[in-house]
Scaffold this motif. Structure first.
Motif, PDB file in Angstrom:
ATOM      1  N   MET A   1       0.854  -1.185   0.000  1.00 60.48           N
ATOM      2  CA  MET A   1       0.000   0.000   0.000  1.00 60.48           C
ATOM      3  C   MET A   1       0.892   1.237   0.000  1.00 60.48           C
ATOM      4  SD  MET A   1      -3.306   0.630   2.189  1.00 60.48           S
ATOM      5  CE  MET A   1      -4.139   2.185   2.100  1.00 60.48           C
ATOM      6  N   ALA A   2       0.424   2.320  -0.574  1.00 54.82           N
ATOM      7  CA  ALA A   2       1.266   3.520  -0.730  1.00 54.82           C
ATOM      8  C   ALA A   2       1.285   4.331   0.552  1.00 54.82           C
ATOM      9  CB  ALA A   2       0.761   4.345  -1.895  1.00 54.82           C
ATOM     10  N   ASP A   3       1.957   3.814   1.587  1.00 53.02           N
ATOM     11  CA  ASP A   3       2.118   4.586   2.822  1.00 53.02           C
ATOM     12  C   ASP A   3       3.230   5.612   2.624  1.00 53.02           C
ATOM     13  OD1 ASP A   3       0.190   3.117   4.146  1.00 53.02           O
ATOM     14  OD2 ASP A   3       1.637   1.544   4.619  1.00 53.02           O
ATOM     15  N   TYR A   4       3.206   6.635   3.463  1.00 52.06           N
ATOM     16  CA  TYR A   4       4.198   7.703   3.322  1.00 52.06           C
ATOM     17  C   TYR A   4       4.868   8.004   4.658  1.00 52.06           C
ATOM     18  CZ  TYR A   4       2.484   8.215  -1.318  1.00 52.06           C
ATOM     19  OH  TYR A   4       2.169   7.948  -2.616  1.00 52.06           O
ATOM     20  N   LYS A   5       6.154   8.382   4.564  1.00 53.36           N
ATOM     21  CA  LYS A   5       6.903   8.723   5.761  1.00 53.36           C
ATOM     22  C   LYS A   5       7.213  10.216   5.712  1.00 53.36           C
ATOM     23  CE  LYS A   5      10.955   7.174   8.294  1.00 53.36           C
ATOM     24  NZ  LYS A   5      12.154   6.350   8.195  1.00 53.36           N
TER      25      LYS A   5
ATOM     26  N   SER B   1      -2.706   4.246 -19.300  1.00 60.08           N
ATOM     27  CA  SER B   1      -4.038   3.881 -18.798  1.00 60.08           C
ATOM     28  C   SER B   1      -3.904   3.685 -17.292  1.00 60.08           C
ATOM     29  CB  SER B   1      -4.527   2.578 -19.436  1.00 60.08           C
ATOM     30  OG  SER B   1      -4.684   2.745 -20.821  1.00 60.08           O
ATOM     31  N   ILE B   2      -4.721   4.390 -16.509  1.00 60.64           N
ATOM     32  CA  ILE B   2      -4.510   4.409 -15.050  1.00 60.64           C
ATOM     33  C   ILE B   2      -5.836   4.258 -14.314  1.00 60.64           C
ATOM     34  CG2 ILE B   2      -3.646   5.779 -13.110  1.00 60.64           C
ATOM     35  CD1 ILE B   2      -1.805   7.230 -15.090  1.00 60.64           C
ATOM     36  N   LEU B   3      -5.885   3.253 -13.441  1.00 67.49           N
ATOM     37  CA  LEU B   3      -7.036   3.039 -12.561  1.00 67.49           C
ATOM     38  C   LEU B   3      -6.654   3.513 -11.166  1.00 67.49           C
ATOM     39  CD1 LEU B   3      -9.873   1.679 -12.141  1.00 67.49           C
ATOM     40  CD2 LEU B   3      -8.589  -0.357 -11.447  1.00 67.49           C
ATOM     41  N   MET B   4      -7.475   4.371 -10.568  1.00 66.22           N
ATOM     42  CA  MET B   4      -7.131   4.861  -9.223  1.00 66.22           C
ATOM     43  C   MET B   4      -8.333   4.789  -8.283  1.00 66.22           C
ATOM     44  SD  MET B   4      -4.320   7.890  -9.780  1.00 66.22           S
ATOM     45  CE  MET B   4      -5.430   9.202  -9.620  1.00 66.22           C
TER      46      MET B   4
ATOM     47  N   ASN C   1       0.788   7.080  -5.166  1.00 68.62           N
ATOM     48  CA  ASN C   1      -0.393   7.930  -5.279  1.00 68.62           C
ATOM     49  C   ASN C   1      -0.168   9.057  -6.289  1.00 68.62           C
ATOM     50  OD1 ASN C   1      -1.091   6.334  -3.154  1.00 68.62           O
ATOM     51  ND2 ASN C   1      -1.766   7.992  -1.824  1.00 68.62           N
ATOM     52  N   LEU C   2      -1.234   9.409  -6.974  1.00 69.55           N
ATOM     53  CA  LEU C   2      -1.200  10.530  -7.923  1.00 69.55           C
ATOM     54  C   LEU C   2      -2.402  11.423  -7.677  1.00 69.55           C
ATOM     55  CD1 LEU C   2      -0.532   8.693 -11.317  1.00 69.55           C
ATOM     56  CD2 LEU C   2       1.109  10.048 -10.010  1.00 69.55           C
TER      57      LEU C   2
ATOM     58  N   CYS D   1      -1.971  10.112   6.016  1.00 72.88           N
ATOM     59  CA  CYS D   1      -1.187  10.810   4.978  1.00 72.88           C
ATOM     60  C   CYS D   1      -1.496  10.230   3.594  1.00 72.88           C
ATOM     61  CB  CYS D   1       0.301  10.694   5.283  1.00 72.88           C
ATOM     62  SG  CYS D   1       1.329  11.510   4.043  1.00 72.88           S
ATOM     63  N   VAL D   2      -1.791  11.111   2.635  1.00 73.60           N
ATOM     64  CA  VAL D   2      -2.077  10.662   1.266  1.00 73.60           C
ATOM     65  C   VAL D   2      -0.911  10.952   0.320  1.00 73.60           C
ATOM     66  CG1 VAL D   2      -4.579  10.832   1.482  1.00 73.60           C
ATOM     67  CG2 VAL D   2      -3.267  12.842   0.731  1.00 73.60           C
TER      68      VAL D   2
END
Ligand code: SF4
Ligand code: SF4
Ligand code: SF4
Length: 323
Positions: A1-5, A141-144, A126-127, A43-44
């Motif tokens: 998962m796109a966790d952030y520090k 092609s991007i699914l979010m 994340n974008l 955080c996103v």
């Protein structure tokens, strides 16, 4: 998962508190006189804190599993038939050729809450929605789903999450010096359309010729001159003028996508602070969101205009010799 520090340099920090004030997701607070991530799970990865730190004292680092995919065992949607795909490819080709577009038209789908997801990859990090759009015009092609969106504004506007309080009140826009007062910010928020919370489960963007779902809207990137011909392609048959909704706020999500969906009319947008700061959009570029059902009219109108009006205008046939 796109966790952030949240990585913070005490040596550089001047303890101004801007990062805490700017964070839209209430991740940061004071700990021993310095900002710290007291609510890291929220955080996103939007980088609003690091981007607004006057000391460049913050780095946001992605530390999650880039291959995280909770939908791996889930059935995916079938995709559109080949004839439909060929039709979209033809529309893309005609529109690009007649306008001499540099970038591909982007098909935008807002996947409904109970709908199967298309079989399309998610980005490893994340974008913002607008960043995904800019990548799609170059062929991606991007699914979010919501956990891959990094702009809480765009995510809530599209009905995938609740609106964070700082955004709902407009308070954050005053901090950015984008409006004079909380009242003006609240007015801007009140005037923008928003889909009901938790009504959509993902956004999907792709070049029109590659889309595997019938899109609600197609967004074209171009110069003011190309936007003029797009307008004229539709008024070619009716003579109608257009009423556009543009503000410089929430450009891609609200102005290029939601307005066309909600009004069944095309809409112009000039970009916004967020999407221009977060992507490589050229200063001379703007956008038009067009409801998909209007695309055949656009393509045939452009085909007619390309027989005389477009080349004559581009050849500057009325410029006097003295110039
Ligand atoms: S914005 Fe930068 S300088 Fe100000 S408190 Fe945060 S880290 Fe420190
Ligand atoms: S990256 Fe965004 S959500 Fe995360 S701490 Fe910074 S401002 Fe808050
Ligand atoms: S256009 Fe603005 S509000 Fe919408 S996703 Fe991009 S940065 Fe966020």
């Amino acid at each position: 998962m796109a966790d952030y520090k949240f990585i913070h340099s005490q040596d550089r920090c001047v303890q101004c508190g801007l990062c805490i004030d700017f964070c839209p997701c209430y991740v940061l607070d004071w700990v021993d006189g310095y900002p710290a991530a007291v609510n890291p799970d929220a955080c996103v990865g939007c980088t609003t804190c690091s981007g607004n730190c006057p000391q460049r004292a913050i780095t946001i680092e992605a530390i999650g599993d880039a291959s995280f995919n909770p939908f791996v065992d889930e059935e995916r949607s079938e995709g559109i038939p080949k004839e439909k795909s060929d039709e979209y490819a033809k529309l893309e080709r005609v529109i690009m050729e007649k306008l001499d577009l540099r970038w591909r038209p982007v098909a935008v789908s807002l996947i409904e809450k109970d709908e199967l997801l298309p079989d399309v990859p998610m980005p490893p990090e994340n974008l913002r929605f607008c960043q995904a759009m800019m990548a799609a015009r170059r062929g991606a092609s991007i699914l979010m789903p919501p956990f891959r969106h990094s702009c809480p504004d765009g995510t809530s506007i599209f009905g995938m999450t609740d609106v964070p309080k700082k955004l709902a009140t407009g308070e954050i826009y005053v901090l950015f010096h984008k409006v004079v007062s909380a009242e003006a910010a609240a007015q801007m928020v009140a005037e923008r359309p928003t889909l009901p919370a938790n009504s959509r489960r993902a956004t999907y963007v792709a070049p029109l010729s590659k889309t595997v779902r019938d899109p609600e809207v197609v967004v074209i990137t171009g110069t003011p001159e190309q936007m003029m011909w797009l307008c004229m392609s539709m008024s070619y048959y009716t003579g109608h003028r257009f009423d556009f909704h543009a503000s410089g706020f929430n450009s891609m999500c609200v102005e290029a996508v939601l307005y066309p969906i909600m009004t069944d009319q095309p809409n112009i947008t000039f970009g916004c602070y967020g999407c221009r700061a977060a992507s490589d959009i050229g200063e001379d570029m703007m956008f038009m969101g067009i409801p998909t059902e209007l695309l055949p009219t656009v393509a045939s109108g452009l085909t007619e205009l390309a027989k005389k009006a477009i080349p004559d205008s581009r050849n500057k046939i009325y410029v006097p010799p003295i110039m």
